[in-house]
Design a protein around this motif. Structure first.
Motif, PDB file in Angstrom:
ATOM      1  N   ARG A 160       0.846  -1.186   0.000  1.00 20.55           N
ATOM      2  CA  ARG A 160       0.000   0.000   0.000  1.00 20.55           C
ATOM      3  C   ARG A 160       0.878   1.230   0.000  1.00 20.55           C
ATOM      4  N   LEU A 161       0.703   2.048  -0.979  1.00 21.63           N
ATOM      5  CA  LEU A 161       1.413   3.313  -1.053  1.00 21.63           C
ATOM      6  C   LEU A 161       0.538   4.430  -0.493  1.00 21.63           C
ATOM      7  N   SER A 162       1.173   5.401   0.120  1.00 19.63           N
ATOM      8  CA  SER A 162       0.463   6.563   0.647  1.00 19.63           C
ATOM      9  C   SER A 162       1.097   7.840   0.123  1.00 19.63           C
ATOM     10  N   CYS A 163       0.283   8.851   0.013  1.00 25.01           N
ATOM     11  CA  CYS A 163       0.762  10.161  -0.404  1.00 25.01           C
ATOM     12  C   CYS A 163       0.071  11.193   0.477  1.00 25.01           C
ATOM     13  N   VAL A 164       0.884  11.965   1.173  1.00 25.21           N
ATOM     14  CA  VAL A 164       0.357  13.009   2.042  1.00 25.21           C
ATOM     15  C   VAL A 164       0.579  14.361   1.379  1.00 25.21           C
ATOM     16  N   ALA A 165      -0.456  15.178   1.416  1.00 24.88           N
ATOM     17  CA  ALA A 165      -0.374  16.498   0.803  1.00 24.88           C
ATOM     18  C   ALA A 165      -0.382  17.590   1.864  1.00 24.88           C
ATOM     19  N   SER A 166       0.370  18.622   1.595  1.00 29.29           N
ATOM     20  CA  SER A 166       0.365  19.777   2.486  1.00 29.29           C
ATOM     21  C   SER A 166      -0.773  20.712   2.085  1.00 29.29           C
ATOM     22  N   GLY A 167      -1.107  21.633   2.963  1.00 33.77           N
ATOM     23  CA  GLY A 167      -2.101  22.633   2.617  1.00 33.77           C
ATOM     24  C   GLY A 167      -3.512  22.232   2.990  1.00 33.77           C
ATOM     25  N   ARG A 168      -4.397  23.209   2.914  1.00 36.90           N
ATOM     26  CA  ARG A 168      -5.768  22.995   3.339  1.00 36.90           C
ATOM     27  C   ARG A 168      -6.730  22.809   2.184  1.00 36.90           C
ATOM     28  N   ASN A 225      -9.841  12.765   2.787  1.00 38.57           N
ATOM     29  CA  ASN A 225      -9.678  14.217   2.737  1.00 38.57           C
ATOM     30  C   ASN A 225      -9.414  14.831   4.104  1.00 38.57           C
ATOM     31  N   ALA A 226      -9.871  14.175   5.146  1.00 38.24           N
ATOM     32  CA  ALA A 226      -9.629  14.689   6.497  1.00 38.24           C
ATOM     33  C   ALA A 226      -8.154  14.581   6.870  1.00 38.24           C
ATOM     34  N   ARG A 227      -7.456  13.622   6.270  1.00 37.09           N
ATOM     35  CA  ARG A 227      -6.038  13.412   6.567  1.00 37.09           C
ATOM     36  C   ARG A 227      -5.126  13.821   5.412  1.00 37.09           C
ATOM     37  N   ASN A 228      -5.716  14.429   4.393  1.00 43.61           N
ATOM     38  CA  ASN A 228      -4.930  14.879   3.241  1.00 43.61           C
ATOM     39  C   ASN A 228      -4.091  13.754   2.633  1.00 43.61           C
ATOM     40  N   THR A 229      -4.674  12.578   2.537  1.00 43.08           N
ATOM     41  CA  THR A 229      -3.912  11.454   2.014  1.00 43.08           C
ATOM     42  C   THR A 229      -4.659  10.756   0.876  1.00 43.08           C
ATOM     43  N   VAL A 230      -3.882  10.197  -0.009  1.00 38.29           N
ATOM     44  CA  VAL A 230      -4.401   9.324  -1.052  1.00 38.29           C
ATOM     45  C   VAL A 230      -3.558   8.056  -1.004  1.00 38.29           C
ATOM     46  N   GLN A 231      -4.196   6.924  -1.158  1.00 39.96           N
ATOM     47  CA  GLN A 231      -3.509   5.656  -1.058  1.00 39.96           C
ATOM     48  C   GLN A 231      -3.708   4.831  -2.326  1.00 39.96           C
ATOM     49  N   LEU A 232      -2.771   3.961  -2.548  1.00 36.89           N
ATOM     50  CA  LEU A 232      -2.865   3.027  -3.650  1.00 36.89           C
ATOM     51  C   LEU A 232      -2.583   1.636  -3.094  1.00 36.89           C
ATOM     52  N   SER A 233      -3.603   0.809  -3.065  1.00 32.36           N
ATOM     53  CA  SER A 233      -3.455  -0.561  -2.598  1.00 32.36           C
ATOM     54  C   SER A 233      -3.194  -1.447  -3.805  1.00 32.36           C
ATOM     55  N   MET A 234      -2.125  -2.195  -3.723  1.00 36.38           N
ATOM     56  CA  MET A 234      -1.707  -3.033  -4.853  1.00 36.38           C
ATOM     57  C   MET A 234      -1.659  -4.481  -4.411  1.00 36.38           C
ATOM     58  N   ASN A 235      -2.389  -5.311  -5.093  1.00 36.84           N
ATOM     59  CA  ASN A 235      -2.439  -6.737  -4.794  1.00 36.84           C
ATOM     60  C   ASN A 235      -1.899  -7.541  -5.964  1.00 36.84           C
ATOM     61  N   GLY A 236      -1.491  -8.759  -5.653  1.00 32.33           N
ATOM     62  CA  GLY A 236      -1.002  -9.639  -6.709  1.00 32.33           C
ATOM     63  C   GLY A 236       0.105  -9.016  -7.529  1.00 32.33           C
ATOM     64  N   LEU A 237       1.063  -8.432  -6.852  1.00 31.71           N
ATOM     65  CA  LEU A 237       2.110  -7.706  -7.562  1.00 31.71           C
ATOM     66  C   LEU A 237       2.926  -8.623  -8.461  1.00 31.71           C
ATOM     67  N   LYS A 238       3.333  -8.069  -9.585  1.00 31.43           N
ATOM     68  CA  LYS A 238       4.095  -8.802 -10.584  1.00 31.43           C
ATOM     69  C   LYS A 238       5.425  -8.081 -10.820  1.00 31.43           C
TER      70      LYS A 238
END
Length: 125
Positions: A18-26, A73-86
């Motif tokens: 699982r990748l996460s991306c945190v953004a600054s700002g409101r 949106n409350a945590r300013n994050t977007v995630q990418l869940s990756m399964n069955g990686l190749k």
């Protein structure tokens, strides 16, 4: 907007990550968020994106069913869940934010205004 991606690493084929991306700002909730990736020697390609409210998502056809994008949106994050990686998923993964992206343009890198530094995902066979 500053974006900080994390969560990459070395995994084996078939594993999940699982990748996460945190953004600054409101103003995070006003941006369409996307994930792109770039494998060694290849051009950057679209992975997935999600509209501001999270109701609309878009995926690269080849990744549908294995990857899931989500946002908090409350945590300013977007995630990418990756399964069955190749092994072919090996790449640097970038998160991106765009202020004015219509649904039909969500996969276009040029539509995004801000980019994170990338996080490396290596999948061994």
């Amino acid at each position: 907007v500053q974006l900080q991606a994390s969560g990459g690493g070395l995994v084996q084929a078939g594993d999940s990550l699982r990748l996460s991306c945190v953004a600054s700002g409101r103003t995070f909730s006003t941006y369409t968020m996307g994930w792109f990736r770039q494998a060694p020697g290849k051009e950057r390609e679209f992975v997935a994106s999600i509209k501001r409210g999270g109701a609309s998502t878009s995926y690269a056809d080849s990744l549908k069913g294995r990857f899931t994008i989500s946002r908090d949106n409350a945590r300013n994050t977007v995630q990418l869940s990756m399964n069955g990686l190749k092994p072919e998923d090996t790449a640097v993964y970038y998160c991106a934010a765009g202020a004015r992206i219509i649904i039909t343009s969500m996969s276009m890198a040029g539509q995004y205004d801000y980019w994170g530094q990338g996080t490396l995902v290596t999948v061994s066979s």
